[in-house]
Design a protein around this motif. Structure first.
Motif, PDB file in Angstrom:
ATOM      1  N   TRP A  42      38.817  25.913  49.429  1.00  0.00           N
ATOM      2  CA  TRP A  42      38.051  27.005  49.575  1.00  0.00           C
ATOM      3  C   TRP A  42      38.809  28.500  49.398  1.00  0.00           C
ATOM      4  N   MET A  46      38.651  30.988  46.531  1.00  0.00           N
ATOM      5  CA  MET A  46      38.145  32.556  46.867  1.00  0.00           C
ATOM      6  C   MET A  46      39.369  33.834  46.778  1.00  0.00           C
ATOM      7  N   ASP A  48      41.518  34.134  49.173  1.00  0.00           N
ATOM      8  CA  ASP A  48      41.638  34.518  50.390  1.00  0.00           C
ATOM      9  C   ASP A  48      42.983  33.955  51.294  1.00  0.00           C
ATOM     10  N   ASN A  50      44.007  34.862  54.345  1.00  0.00           N
ATOM     11  CA  ASN A  50      44.198  34.964  55.613  1.00  0.00           C
ATOM     12  C   ASN A  50      44.863  33.876  56.346  1.00  0.00           C
ATOM     13  N   VAL A  52      44.788  32.441  59.356  1.00  0.00           N
ATOM     14  CA  VAL A  52      44.204  31.553  60.328  1.00  0.00           C
ATOM     15  C   VAL A  52      43.397  30.442  59.825  1.00  0.00           C
ATOM     16  N   ALA A  71      34.481  31.898  58.446  1.00  0.00           N
ATOM     17  CA  ALA A  71      33.086  31.683  59.058  1.00  0.00           C
ATOM     18  C   ALA A  71      32.271  31.523  57.725  1.00  0.00           C
ATOM     19  N   ALA A  72      32.535  31.976  56.493  1.00  0.00           N
ATOM     20  CA  ALA A  72      31.726  32.081  55.708  1.00  0.00           C
ATOM     21  C   ALA A  72      31.419  30.710  55.130  1.00  0.00           C
ATOM     22  N   TYR A 116      27.282  33.760  63.330  1.00  0.00           N
ATOM     23  CA  TYR A 116      28.333  32.844  63.818  1.00  0.00           C
ATOM     24  C   TYR A 116      28.503  32.855  65.120  1.00  0.00           C
TER      25      TYR A 116
ATOM     26  N   THR B  66      29.671  31.844  47.218  1.00  0.00           N
ATOM     27  CA  THR B  66      30.861  32.460  46.799  1.00  0.00           C
ATOM     28  C   THR B  66      30.690  34.014  47.173  1.00  0.00           C
ATOM     29  N   ASN B  68      28.817  35.472  49.248  1.00  0.00           N
ATOM     30  CA  ASN B  68      29.010  35.475  50.597  1.00  0.00           C
ATOM     31  C   ASN B  68      30.646  35.140  51.054  1.00  0.00           C
ATOM     32  N   GLY B  69      31.300  34.123  50.507  1.00  0.00           N
ATOM     33  CA  GLY B  69      32.803  33.970  50.838  1.00  0.00           C
ATOM     34  C   GLY B  69      33.411  35.282  50.583  1.00  0.00           C
ATOM     35  N   LEU B  70      33.249  35.963  49.371  1.00  0.00           N
ATOM     36  CA  LEU B  70      34.044  37.165  48.971  1.00  0.00           C
ATOM     37  C   LEU B  70      33.673  38.278  49.854  1.00  0.00           C
ATOM     38  N   GLY B  72      32.890  37.910  52.882  1.00  0.00           N
ATOM     39  CA  GLY B  72      33.766  37.711  54.344  1.00  0.00           C
ATOM     40  C   GLY B  72      35.221  38.006  54.019  1.00  0.00           C
ATOM     41  N   ARG B  73      35.634  37.455  52.883  1.00  0.00           N
ATOM     42  CA  ARG B  73      37.076  37.706  52.503  1.00  0.00           C
ATOM     43  C   ARG B  73      37.496  39.362  52.480  1.00  0.00           C
ATOM     44  N   THR B  76      37.682  40.510  55.867  1.00  0.00           N
ATOM     45  CA  THR B  76      38.868  40.032  56.877  1.00  0.00           C
ATOM     46  C   THR B  76      40.364  40.586  56.044  1.00  0.00           C
ATOM     47  N   GLY B  80      42.071  42.261  58.969  1.00  0.00           N
ATOM     48  CA  GLY B  80      43.210  41.445  59.371  1.00  0.00           C
ATOM     49  C   GLY B  80      42.769  40.274  60.122  1.00  0.00           C
ATOM     50  N   PRO B  81      43.601  39.251  60.362  1.00  0.00           N
ATOM     51  CA  PRO B  81      43.387  37.927  60.851  1.00  0.00           C
ATOM     52  C   PRO B  81      42.888  37.857  62.242  1.00  0.00           C
ATOM     53  N   LEU B  85      34.278  37.112  62.278  1.00  0.00           N
ATOM     54  CA  LEU B  85      32.992  37.415  61.654  1.00  0.00           C
ATOM     55  C   LEU B  85      31.838  37.045  62.423  1.00  0.00           C
TER      56      LEU B  85
END
Lengths: 324, 149
Positions: A42, A46, A48, A50, A52, A71-72, A116, B66, B68-70, B72-73, B76, B80-81, B85
């Motif tokens: 994932w 994406m 991503d 990060n 963590v 979370a997403a 969440y 996706t 939604n995921g983007l 969120g990305r 963050t 930062g880490p 969310l």
């Protein structure tokens, strides 16, 4: 008086409205526990980075203390994959079947609202309950006509003291009938006319010639240079003095293309367009007739032929000489 | 992983009205298909152009998981880490078709407190492509508290 279509619609709406507020399924287990490979896949897709989500050492130095799922990804864990959107024998499955059976076979998601409670950790197996919140009346959107369905999914993890709510997921989809494509919806239209000629002060003499069955070009009165297409001044000496001269209409293919696309309905596709070099030394564009479009060759001799497409449009074209 | 990567924005550092740096995401066909699969969404409209056309769409388009995921990305990446969310609420508009670019922008709209006293930050997010707004939404996050300025 109620017409049969709106009666049908009202009956259908009554059927699907009954599902509003229905508790659909409960305790449905995810197919996979929260796991590193799906998270990494994932995050990679994406873009991503990060740490963590994928790096245990880096995650340990954050307040999370360990790798957590993005979370997403909440909904990802409960996706049924190739099994389809709703568990078998569920109210949602039944509701969707009503839509499919009544022509609303297409689906698109429009809203997603997720809360969440806490991050999900590796190894946790989530389960969910689902409620059908609302089913809208028929709506027409850019995609088609259909109904919006809103569901609320509560997602849990089994804990020592019972189920622990970890997130909620409110989702709205449109089940719809796509708009019919225009080509299919419209009755077979009469063939449209070809583009109209544009006659102006500069080219009036040329079109007057066509009307009289003559193919004209210009000859400069000062330097005798022939020119085409029609223009106010000489390309060589800039003189504005010229005479119209009638061409014999004999020439050769100087260059050519075949038009395959776009498919203009006014034309028989595909067709050849030639740049014809007339024996008087000017070049002119026109359809190449009397030879298949893929048999046209540079140097091929051609002769003028006026073609009348409709009452208002006659244009010069060129017929291959000596072809069958 | 170096410690710099772990530095996060704190609640104290963020102010209402702060604008997030834009993030432009080229919408390749590969991205649309890869993210659909990574989110376990096998609906044909996210990978099969002909079946998408049968359903009234000119091409395949990005799935909502996706988007939604983007979103969120995007948050963050900025915060930062340490970011947690708490809520992502999105509405989709113009589809994300292959060949376009979606540019995400965001503005801090509120600093609030959850029922349990957790300080939260709300960010309004818009992801626009050449057809219009693909996604509009609100994200609520918990950031490390940090020292009050």
């Amino acid at each position: 008086m109620t017409d049969p279509i709106s009666q049908d619609k009202a009956a259908f709406l009554a059927v699907v409205k009954k599902y509003e507020g229905m508790h659909d399924v409960s305790g449905v287990l995810a197919l996979d526990p929260v796991n590193g490979p799906m998270i990494r896949h994932w995050a990679e897709a994406m873009g991503d980075t990060n740490p963590v989500y994928t790096d245990p050492e880096a995650a340990a130095r954050t307040h999370f203390g360990e790798v957590v799922a993005p979370a997403a990804m909440l909904q990802v864990w409960i996706m049924r994959g190739m099994q389809g959107g709703a568990p078998a024998n569920s109210a949602t499955g039944e509701l969707y079947k009503h839509f499919t059976d009544n022509g609303f076979g297409s689906v698109v998601a429009t809203n997603c609202e997720q809360e969440y409670v806490r991050p999900l950790r590796l190894g946790e197996l989530v389960q969910y309950d689902q409620l059908i919140e609302t089913v809208s009346e028929e709506k027409t959107t850019g995609l088609g006509t259909g109904h919006f369905i809103t569901t609320l999914t509560n997602i849990y993890v089994d804990g020592e003291s019972g189920r622990e709510l970890v997130g909620t997921h409110r989702f709205r989809i449109l089940r719809y009938t796509p708009h019919k494509k225009k080509a299919k919806a419209a009755p077979p239209a009469e063939r449209p006319l070809r583009p109209r000629k544009v006659v102006n002060k500069d080219n009036q003499a040329f079109w007057d010639g066509v009307a009289a069955g003559k193919l004209l070009f210009q000859k400069c009165l000062d330097c005798a240079t022939p020119r085409f297409p029609f223009a106010p001044g000489c390309n060589k000496c800039a003189s504005l003095e010229w005479d119209p001269v009638e061409s014999t209409g004999k020439g050769v293919v100087y260059s050519h293309v075949t038009m395959h696309y776009p498919k203009f309905p006014a034309f028989d596709m595909p067709y050849a367009v030639g740049l014809i070099e007339l024996e008087e030394g000017v070049r002119m564009l026109g359809n190449v007739l009397g030879v298949a479009h893929d048999r046209v060759r540079i140097g091929m001799p051609v002769e003028l032929e006026f073609v009348t497409h409709d009452a208002e449009l006659t244009v010069p074209a060129f017929r291959a000489v000596g072809e069958n | 992983m170096t410690t710099e990567n772990l530095v996060s924005r704190t609640h104290a550092e963020v102010s209402v009205g702060d604008e997030l740096p834009p993030l432009a995401i080229p919408l390749t066909r590969t991205l649309i298909v890869a993210t659909a699969l990574a989110t376990r969404d096998f609906q044909d409209v996210h990978h099969d152009p002909r079946l998408a056309a049968d359903k009234g769409s000119p091409d395949i388009f990005m799935n909502i998981l996706t988007s939604n995921g983007l979103v969120g990305r995007y948050i963050t990446d900025w915060a930062g880490p340490e970011t947690e969310l708490r809520k992502v609420a999105i509405r989709l508009g113009a589809p994300n078709y292959p060949g376009d670019t979606m540019t995400l922008t965001g503005t801090v709209t509120a600093k609030t407190t959850a029922e349990d006293g957790t300080p939260l930050v709300e960010i309004a997010v818009v992801g626009a492509n050449k057809l219009g707004n693909h996604v509009t939404g609100t994200v609520t996050v918990k950031l490390p508290e940090g020292a009050e300025a």
